[in-house]
Design an enzyme around this catalytic site. Structure first.
Site, PDB file in Angstrom:
ATOM      1  N   LYS A  12      36.337  68.465  25.971  1.00  0.00           N
ATOM      2  CA  LYS A  12      35.333  69.514  25.743  1.00  0.00           C
ATOM      3  C   LYS A  12      35.647  70.732  26.582  1.00  0.00           C
ATOM      4  O   LYS A  12      36.382  70.676  27.590  1.00  0.00           O
ATOM      5  CB  LYS A  12      33.929  69.011  26.058  1.00  0.00           C
ATOM      6  N   PRO A 104      43.852  67.210  30.048  1.00  0.00           N
ATOM      7  CA  PRO A 104      44.277  67.367  31.441  1.00  0.00           C
ATOM      8  C   PRO A 104      43.405  66.573  32.406  1.00  0.00           C
ATOM      9  O   PRO A 104      42.177  66.595  32.314  1.00  0.00           O
ATOM     10  CB  PRO A 104      44.141  68.874  31.683  1.00  0.00           C
ATOM     11  N   ALA A 106      41.450  65.706  35.701  1.00  0.00           N
ATOM     12  CA  ALA A 106      40.720  66.539  36.677  1.00  0.00           C
ATOM     13  C   ALA A 106      40.841  68.009  36.313  1.00  0.00           C
ATOM     14  O   ALA A 106      41.003  68.856  37.169  1.00  0.00           O
ATOM     15  CB  ALA A 106      41.228  66.286  38.101  1.00  0.00           C
ATOM     16  N   GLY A 107      40.742  68.291  35.003  1.00  0.00           N
ATOM     17  CA  GLY A 107      40.936  69.652  34.512  1.00  0.00           C
ATOM     18  C   GLY A 107      39.679  70.337  34.039  1.00  0.00           C
ATOM     19  O   GLY A 107      39.739  71.441  33.486  1.00  0.00           O
ATOM     20  N   GLY A 108      38.508  69.693  34.188  1.00  0.00           N
ATOM     21  CA  GLY A 108      37.262  70.320  33.750  1.00  0.00           C
ATOM     22  C   GLY A 108      37.013  70.195  32.259  1.00  0.00           C
ATOM     23  O   GLY A 108      36.185  70.912  31.702  1.00  0.00           O
ATOM     24  N   MET A 109      37.720  69.257  31.597  1.00  0.00           N
ATOM     25  CA  MET A 109      37.565  69.096  30.153  1.00  0.00           C
ATOM     26  C   MET A 109      37.017  67.724  29.760  1.00  0.00           C
ATOM     27  O   MET A 109      37.017  67.371  28.580  1.00  0.00           O
ATOM     28  CB  MET A 109      38.901  69.330  29.443  1.00  0.00           C
ATOM     29  N   GLY A 111      38.056  64.589  30.320  1.00  0.00           N
ATOM     30  CA  GLY A 111      38.980  63.575  29.846  1.00  0.00           C
ATOM     31  C   GLY A 111      38.550  62.161  30.205  1.00  0.00           C
ATOM     32  O   GLY A 111      38.629  61.246  29.386  1.00  0.00           O
ATOM     33  N   GLY A 112      38.103  61.967  31.436  1.00  0.00           N
ATOM     34  CA  GLY A 112      37.636  60.645  31.841  1.00  0.00           C
ATOM     35  C   GLY A 112      36.413  60.210  31.053  1.00  0.00           C
ATOM     36  O   GLY A 112      36.283  59.032  30.686  1.00  0.00           O
ATOM     37  N   ALA A 114      35.743  61.170  27.998  1.00  0.00           N
ATOM     38  CA  ALA A 114      36.245  60.829  26.664  1.00  0.00           C
ATOM     39  C   ALA A 114      36.842  59.429  26.661  1.00  0.00           C
ATOM     40  O   ALA A 114      36.665  58.662  25.704  1.00  0.00           O
ATOM     41  CB  ALA A 114      37.273  61.859  26.211  1.00  0.00           C
ATOM     42  N   ASP A 146      28.829  63.465  31.235  1.00  0.00           N
ATOM     43  CA  ASP A 146      29.502  64.011  30.057  1.00  0.00           C
ATOM     44  C   ASP A 146      29.812  62.959  28.995  1.00  0.00           C
ATOM     45  O   ASP A 146      30.246  63.301  27.889  1.00  0.00           O
ATOM     46  CB  ASP A 146      30.818  64.685  30.468  1.00  0.00           C
TER      47      ASP A 146
END
Length: 313
Positions: A12, A104, A106-109, A111-112, A114, A146
């Site tokens: 996201k 990415p 720890a990229g602010g998207m 991922g974890g 998801a 999230d």
């Protein structure tokens, strides 16, 4: 080689992210507009004969530069998701979980998150535990704020700590260029920096996402949308990684309508007019800055089972 149930969940970006002061419980109230984008995490689930939960990293994981350093133990969110699901349902089966990471780290998207959403959906299907999406979302919220959005996807306003979701019936596509960093930023560290930077400021608790922004997004009015994109975490991410400001400026000079940090960073999200414009921005960033980029669009659906199981190593 064996076939498996495979679930896919999106990363996201936060088109809008206002952050309130720290609360007594240590969290921050936020007003966020989440957009699920076409960069996905896959989790395959294969039944075991024992009750062990084992996690593996798929060799096609483009987001992992050093597979040896990727944590596969009990702190991995897919392990926590599978454990939580079987404790909730009483279905004590074992499972091998294989993660293909593209978002990415720890990229602010998200991922974890998801990963956790995909693991819940995959194990729910594999074990036949029969939970619906709302029930999975309530479980997911116990894993991270999230996770419910990764389950639902699309676009949504998030309040509270981001887990109080109000879906937006968004049918208009937006195109983005992502600039991932070669490093991650810890979310607690970025929040801590933001609190220090705002120590002498009056900070209000956000109660809504700017209605003008929601309207511009629903209408597909990119010229109205661009100046309304905002993220309070940007200043903290830039304080921790000043080079992000340089890349942001280069991105806007390359023609992006707006560039902002996604979530707690350090991934930068650049708004393009359309897919072709995004390709032009990528070409210019490659020529002038030599940075890695990804082209994505949103909204996309939330976590779901892939129609054809993939083979896993």
């Amino acid at each position: 080689m064996t076939q498996a149930v495979v679930a896919r969940a999106p990363g996201k970006i936060n088109c809008y992210f206002r952050v309130g002061p720290p609360r007594e419980d240590g969290y921050h109230s936020v007003a966020s507009l989440y957009l699920a984008v076409s960069l996905y995490e896959d989790v395959s689930a294969t039944a075991r004969e024992d009750e062990e939960i084992q996690v593996f990293l798929h060799p096609d994981s483009t987001a992992v530069s050093d597979p040896e350093s990727f944590p596969l133990g009990p702190d991995n969110l897919v392990v926590k998701a599978a454990t939580l699901l079987r404790e909730h349902t009483g279905h004590y089966a074992g499972v091998d979980l294989c993660i293909t990471k593209r978002v990415p780290i720890a990229g602010g998207m998200g991922g974890g998150s998801a990963d956790a959403a995909a693991a819940l959906v995959a194990c729910n299907a594999l074990w036949g535990t029969g939970l619906n999406r709302e029930e999975l979302s309530r479980l997911g919220a116990r894993l991270g704020a999230d996770v419910p959005f990764a389950l639902h996807g699309g676009a949504a306003v998030g309040l509270g700590v981001g887990d109080e979701l109000a879906p937006l019936l968004l049918r208009t596509r937006t195109d983005w260029v992502l600039v991932p960093a070669s490093y991650g930023l810890s979310t607690p560290r970025v929040y801590g920096m933001l609190d220090r930077l705002r120590a002498n400021e009056q900070v209000e608790t956000p109660s809504e996402v700017d209605p003008r922004m929601i309207g511009a997004l629903l209408d597909g009015d990119l010229d109205a949308l661009a100046p309304l994109l905002v993220n309070d975490m940007t200043r903290a991410a830039l304080a921790l990684a000043p080079e992000l400001g340089v890349v942001r400026d280069v991105g806007e000079a390359a023609g992006a309508l707006h560039a902002l940090v996604s979530g707690s960073g350090p991934t930068l999200a650049l708004l393009a007019r359309d897919q072709a414009h995004g390709a032009e921005i990528i070409a210019q960033l490659s020529d002038e800055a030599g940075v890695a980029t990804l082209q994505v669009h949103g909204p996309v659906p939330g976590a779901g089972i892939l129609p054809t199981p993939i083979e896993t190593p």
